[in-house]
Write an enzyme that holds these catalytic residues in place. Structure first.
Site, PDB file in Angstrom:
ATOM      1  N   CYS A 132       0.801  -1.223   0.000  1.00  0.00           N
ATOM      2  CA  CYS A 132       0.000   0.000   0.000  1.00  0.00           C
ATOM      3  C   CYS A 132       0.837   1.278   0.000  1.00  0.00           C
ATOM      4  CB  CYS A 132      -0.959  -0.004   1.189  1.00  0.00           C
ATOM      5  SG  CYS A 132      -2.056  -1.441   1.213  1.00  0.00           S
TER       6      CYS A 132
ATOM      7  N   HIS B 192      -2.991   6.979   2.161  1.00  0.00           N
ATOM      8  CA  HIS B 192      -3.503   5.707   1.656  1.00  0.00           C
ATOM      9  C   HIS B 192      -4.893   5.457   2.227  1.00  0.00           C
ATOM     10  CE1 HIS B 192      -4.209   1.532   1.012  1.00  0.00           C
ATOM     11  NE2 HIS B 192      -3.883   1.168   2.234  1.00  0.00           N
TER      12      HIS B 192
ATOM     13  N   ASN C  84     -10.424  -0.028  -0.299  1.00  0.00           N
ATOM     14  CA  ASN C  84      -8.965  -0.007  -0.168  1.00  0.00           C
ATOM     15  C   ASN C  84      -8.376  -0.659  -1.410  1.00  0.00           C
ATOM     16  OD1 ASN C  84      -6.263  -0.646   0.394  1.00  0.00           O
ATOM     17  ND2 ASN C  84      -6.659  -1.115   2.537  1.00  0.00           N
TER      18      ASN C  84
END
Length: 324
Positions: free
Chosen positions: A122, A246, A280
């Site tokens: 990520c 993120h 996500n």
């Protein structure tokens, strides 16, 4: 000893254009409640997600990267022949060889490009952006296409409530080129390999994570990393127009913003919340959020943005950029 000639560098770098891509299929919380023990209220309360995009068989790390990268090149007012390097940040490619970057370069039409994949999960986009900036500054590359692309549905157990409600598929891209003034700050990065068990993959190649442990780590450690990125760039918290962390969990995003405001960031600082409708998307989440915010008029050319990524490994990275 013979003196070697070094590549001629440039004073600074900047993001010239951005683009993104998502699959067509929208999956709501109610859709997930039909196949697992969950519901809309439970998901929104814990991670802040209302819907996400799941790819079909035709949606791959490479295909989504091609779409996002092509859009970024067009947004920069360039053609594929104007680029010479491609970096694809990802952790979900189906095979390590051939790398995604070589395939993406060929499909977009960037001939004989330097190309490689980068896996920092990520944090991948921030890592790749830092590498791209240094390549251009050193003179090793002229213009670099940086892409974060993930098909997380390939590596998530569709019935695992702890992961299937969170992860989704997408790609986001940026073109990095030379600038008379710095438009991409130095990267503040690092790893915490002792925490490798918090997020990883099982032997069956499925993602698992210790959600509460990740939450505690991110809410306590990411703000200091963000502050370090500001320090390296010579920027004060009050100067940040946009925070784009993120998109791991809306509660984590809100906690980071709250901490930065305690350090002096403005109350009117715009905070990315793309996770609500995109989920996500790992290395794609930061450029995806930036592109969506640009399209919605929430950020503008010249805004000072603070980016920070963190994820499996644990790896983390952040930098200050000027929005294209």
């Amino acid at each position: 000893m013979t003196a070697l000639r070094s590549a001629s560098g440039v004073p600074g770098t900047r993001i010239l254009g951005i683009g993104s891509a998502q699959p067509e299929r929208v999956v709501t919380n109610d859709d997930l409640s039909k196949i697992m023990d969950t519901n809309d209220e439970w998901i929104r309360e814990r991670v802040g997600i209302a819907e996400r995009r799941f790819g079909s068989e035709k949606d791959t790390v490479v295909s989504m990267a091609v779409e996002a990268g092509s859009k970024a090149i067009a947004a920069a007012g360039l053609s594929p022949s104007d680029l010479d390097t491609v970096i694809v940040a990802n952790c979900t490619a189906t095979a390590p060889i051939p790398n995604a970057a070589a395939q993406v370069a060929d499909l977009i039409g960037i001939k004989a490009a330097g190309g490689f994949d980068l896996n920092a999960a990520c944090a991948g986009f921030c890592y790749a952006l830092g590498v791209a900036s240094d390549l251009v500054r050193s003179g090793s590359s002229g213009r670099v296409l940086v892409i974060g692309s993930e098909k997380l549905t390939d590596v998530v157990d569709p019935l695992d409530r702890s992961t299937a409600i969170i992860f989704a598929d997408a790609a986001g891209a940026a073109v990095v080129g030379p600038s008379d003034e710095p438009g991409i700050g130095p990267v503040a990065w690092g790893t915490a390999g002792d925490l490798v068990d918090m997020i990883g993959m099982t032997e069956q190649a499925k993602i698992y994570q210790e959600g509460q442990s990740v939450y505690r780590w991110a809410t306590s450690k990411i703000a200091p990393i963000a502050m370090r990125a500001l320090e390296l760039a010579g920027v004060a918290p009050k100067d940040v127009d946009v925070l784009i962390p993120h998109q791991a969990n809306l509660r984590i995003v809100e906690a980071i913003a709250k901490r930065l405001r305690k350090e002096g960031a403005r109350e009117d600082m715009v905070v990315a919340d793309d996770i609500v409708t995109s989920g996500n998307t790992s290395s794609a989440s930061i450029p995806l959020a930036m592109d969506h915010m640009r399209a919605a008029g929430r950020i503008h050319s010249g805004d000072t943005a603070l980016l920070v990524g963190f994820g499996a490994g644990l790896s983390y990275a952040g930098q200050v950029v000027v929005c294209p």
